[in-house]
Design a protein around this motif. Structure first.
Motif, PDB file in Angstrom:
ATOM      1  N   ASP A 160       7.199  -2.368   6.968  1.00 10.51           N
ATOM      2  CA  ASP A 160       5.729  -2.509   6.926  1.00 10.51           C
ATOM      3  C   ASP A 160       5.258  -3.943   6.660  1.00 10.51           C
ATOM      4  O   ASP A 160       4.178  -4.144   6.133  1.00 10.51           O
ATOM      5  CB  ASP A 160       5.159  -1.553   5.846  1.00 10.51           C
TER       6      ASP A 160
ATOM      7  N   ASP B 226       0.855  -1.196   0.000  1.00 16.33           N
ATOM      8  CA  ASP B 226       0.000   0.000   0.000  1.00 16.33           C
ATOM      9  C   ASP B 226       0.890   1.244   0.000  1.00 16.33           C
ATOM     10  O   ASP B 226       2.121   1.144  -0.057  1.00 16.33           O
ATOM     11  CB  ASP B 226      -0.973  -0.031   1.181  1.00 16.33           C
TER      12      ASP B 226
ATOM     13  N   ASP C 232       1.659   3.309   2.301  1.00 14.13           N
ATOM     14  CA  ASP C 232       2.579   3.392   3.440  1.00 14.13           C
ATOM     15  C   ASP C 232       3.815   2.524   3.201  1.00 14.13           C
ATOM     16  O   ASP C 232       4.950   2.956   3.420  1.00 14.13           O
ATOM     17  CB  ASP C 232       1.851   2.951   4.719  1.00 14.13           C
TER      18      ASP C 232
ATOM     19  N   ASP D 252      -2.433   5.552   5.683  1.00 17.23           N
ATOM     20  CA  ASP D 252      -2.610   4.568   6.762  1.00 17.23           C
ATOM     21  C   ASP D 252      -3.570   5.059   7.855  1.00 17.23           C
ATOM     22  O   ASP D 252      -4.129   4.244   8.591  1.00 17.23           O
ATOM     23  CB  ASP D 252      -1.265   4.156   7.377  1.00 17.23           C
TER      24      ASP D 252
ATOM     25  N   HIS E 127       4.978  -1.302  11.988  1.00 12.85           N
ATOM     26  CA  HIS E 127       4.008  -0.871  12.999  1.00 12.85           C
ATOM     27  C   HIS E 127       2.863  -1.873  13.154  1.00 12.85           C
ATOM     28  O   HIS E 127       1.832  -1.539  13.719  1.00 12.85           O
ATOM     29  CB  HIS E 127       3.467   0.539  12.658  1.00 12.85           C
ATOM     30  N   HIS E 128       3.014  -3.084  12.626  1.00  6.95           N
ATOM     31  CA  HIS E 128       1.981  -4.109  12.829  1.00  6.95           C
ATOM     32  C   HIS E 128       2.206  -4.790  14.182  1.00  6.95           C
ATOM     33  O   HIS E 128       3.265  -5.378  14.402  1.00  6.95           O
ATOM     34  CB  HIS E 128       2.044  -5.172  11.733  1.00  6.95           C
TER      35      HIS E 128
ATOM     36  N   SER F 180       4.237   2.911   9.053  1.00  4.97           N
ATOM     37  CA  SER F 180       5.687   2.707   8.952  1.00  4.97           C
ATOM     38  C   SER F 180       6.361   3.993   8.497  1.00  4.97           C
ATOM     39  O   SER F 180       7.501   4.265   8.861  1.00  4.97           O
ATOM     40  CB  SER F 180       5.995   1.575   7.971  1.00  4.97           C
TER      41      SER F 180
HETATM   42 MN   LIG Z   1       1.362   0.490   7.253  1.00  2.00          MN
END
Ligand SMILES: [Mn+2]
Length: 342
Positions: free
Chosen positions: A98, A36, A38, A176, A126-127, A146
Motif C-alpha cells: 500500500d 490507514d 487498508d 478504502d 493499488h496506487h 491493497s
Molecule cells: Mn489503500
C-alpha cells in the motif's frame, strides 16, 4: 474489468511472489507512514500468513506513534512483533504494501537509509502512481484496496482464511471504499467482501470500531475541521484546515489525520475537496478528493504527491495558510481546464 492478458500477467506475478515468499525464513512487512486501515490490514494479514508457515517468522515495521488511536485495535488483534533495526539487517527480503513510493516506507529512526541493501523487495499496491520500486511489483491500479490484493495472494497461496484474517482484510476493503460508497467499489471488491463475511469477518464489531468509536480527541478535531470548512470557486471546491496547534489542542497527532477530508467532501455540489493539515510542524499535508470526472491525481502530482484519481495526497513544506494560498488558485484553474474539455 481486467482483460484476459492482465489476468495472465497477474497469475505470473502471483506465482513469483509466492515462490519468493516460500524461499525466505525471515521477513519484515512494511506499510506507508501514517498507515490507514487498508495499509495496516494488508501488512498484518500478510505478515501473519508468512509467520504462520513452518520455521518462518515475520515482523511488521510500525514505529512508535504511527498508529492512530482508532486503528490501534487492528494491531492488538493481529498481535505481531514490531521489527527492530536488527530484524531489518537479518531479513531475507521485504514486503512493502500500500505504499506508492519507497521514500514513504514507515521505518524506525534507527533503521539505516539503505535498509534493503540490495535484497529483494516485493511491492504490492493499488496506487496508480506507484513508482514500481520493488524487485517484484504487483501494482493493480483498479483494485479497491491493497487488502483485496493481499486476499487474492493468500488465496493463491492456499492459506486458510480464518475469521481473524477475514476481519482484517474486510476492514481494509471497507475503509478504502469508504463503506462501499466510492467509485473503487468494484464488483470484485464487493465479491471479496462477501467471501470474507462468509469466512467470519466480524462486520458488526468492525463497524463499531471503524465508524462508531471516535475518541473525544478525534471528535474535537472533527469539530475544528467542520468549523474551518470553506467554499471556493463558486462552491465547486470545499476545503478545510487544521494547523499544528489545532491538532495538538484537540489531543491528536499526525497519525490521527486520516479520512477527515470527507467533511468538506460531504457538501452538496462539491467537485473537489481538500484538507490541509499540519500534523508535523512546518509541513502541510493535503488530502485531495475528486468527484467523478475530476481526477485528483494530476493535481496532487503537480505538487509532488501521488495516489489515485479518486483520492490523492501531497505534502508541501510551509504553514497551512501559505500552502492554501499556493494550492487553491491551482485547484480552481485545474477545475476550469477540466470544464473546458469537450
Ligand atoms: Mn489503500
Amino acid at each position: 474489468m481486467r482483460s484476459a492478458t492482465e489476468s495472465q500477467k497477474d497469475s505470473a506475478v502471483l506465482a513469483e511472489l509466492i515462490r519468493t515468499l516460500e524461499s525466505w525464513k525471515e521477513t519484515v512487512v512494511i506499510a506507508p507512514d501514517t498507515p490507514d486501515a487498508d495499509a495496516l490490514a494488508s501488512m498484518f494479514s500478510l505478515a501473519k500468513a508468512f509467520g504462520d508457515g513452518d520455521g518462518r517468522s515475520a515482523k511488521v515495521s510500525l514505529p512508535e506513534n504511527s498508529l492512530s488511536q482508532r486503528l490501534a485495535f487492528l494491531h492488538e488483534w493481529a498481535n505481531l512483533p514490531v521489527a527492530t533495526a536488527e530484524d531489518f539487517a537479518r531479513a531475507d527480503g521485504f514486503v512493502v504494501v500500500d505504499t506508492a513510493k519507497k521514500s514513504r516506507c514507515n521505518l524506525r529512526e534507527d533503521v539505516p537509509e539503505d535498509w534493503d541493501r540490495g535484497r529483494t523487495i516485493l511491492n504490492i499496491d493499488h496506487h496508480a502512481s506507484n513508482t514500481r520500486f520493488g524487485t517484484v511489483n504487483w501494482v493493480v491500479g483498479e483494485a479497491s484496496s491493497s487488502a483485496e490484493l493481499v486476499y487474492r495472494l493468500l488465496q493463491a497461496w492456499g492459506w486458510p482464511i480464518d475469521p481473524l484474517y477475514a476481519s482484517l482484510l474486510y476492514a481494509g476493503i471497507h475503509t478504502d471504499t469508504s463503506g462501499f460508497s466510492l467509485p473503487n467499489t468494484s464488483k470484485s471488491a464487493v465479491a471479496a467482501a462477501a467471501e470474507l463475511v462468509e469466512r467470519g469477518a466480524d462486520v458488526v464489531e468492525l463497524g463499531e470500531r471503524l465508524c462508531r468509536s471516535q475518541r473525544l480527541s478525534e471528535f474535537k478535531l472533527l469539530r475544528t475541521i467542520y468549523a474551518n470548512t470553506q467554499l471556493a470557486a463558486d462552491g465547486r471546491i470545499a476545503y478545510s484546515t487544521a494547523d499544528y496547534q489545532e491538532i495538538a489542542d484537540a489531543g491528536c497527532s499526525a497519525a490521527d489525520v486520516d479520512d477527515q477530508v470527507s467533511v468538506p467532501r460531504s457538501l452538496h455540489g462539491t467537485r473537489l475537496a481538500m484538507l490541509f493539515t499540519e500534523g508535523v510542524r512546518g509541513k502541510t499535508r493535503i488530502n485531495f478528493r475528486g468527484d467523478s470526472g475530476v481526477p485528483a491525481l494530476p493535481l496532487a502530482k503537480a505538487f509532488g504527491g501521488g495516489g489515485h484519481d479518486a483520492a490523492a495526497g501531497a505534502i508541501i513544506a510551509g504553514p497551512v495558510p501559505e500552502v492554501v494560498a499556493q494550492v487553491l488558485p491551482e485547484a480552481e484553474s485545474y477545475l476550469n481546464r477540466l470544464a473546458q474539455k469537450p
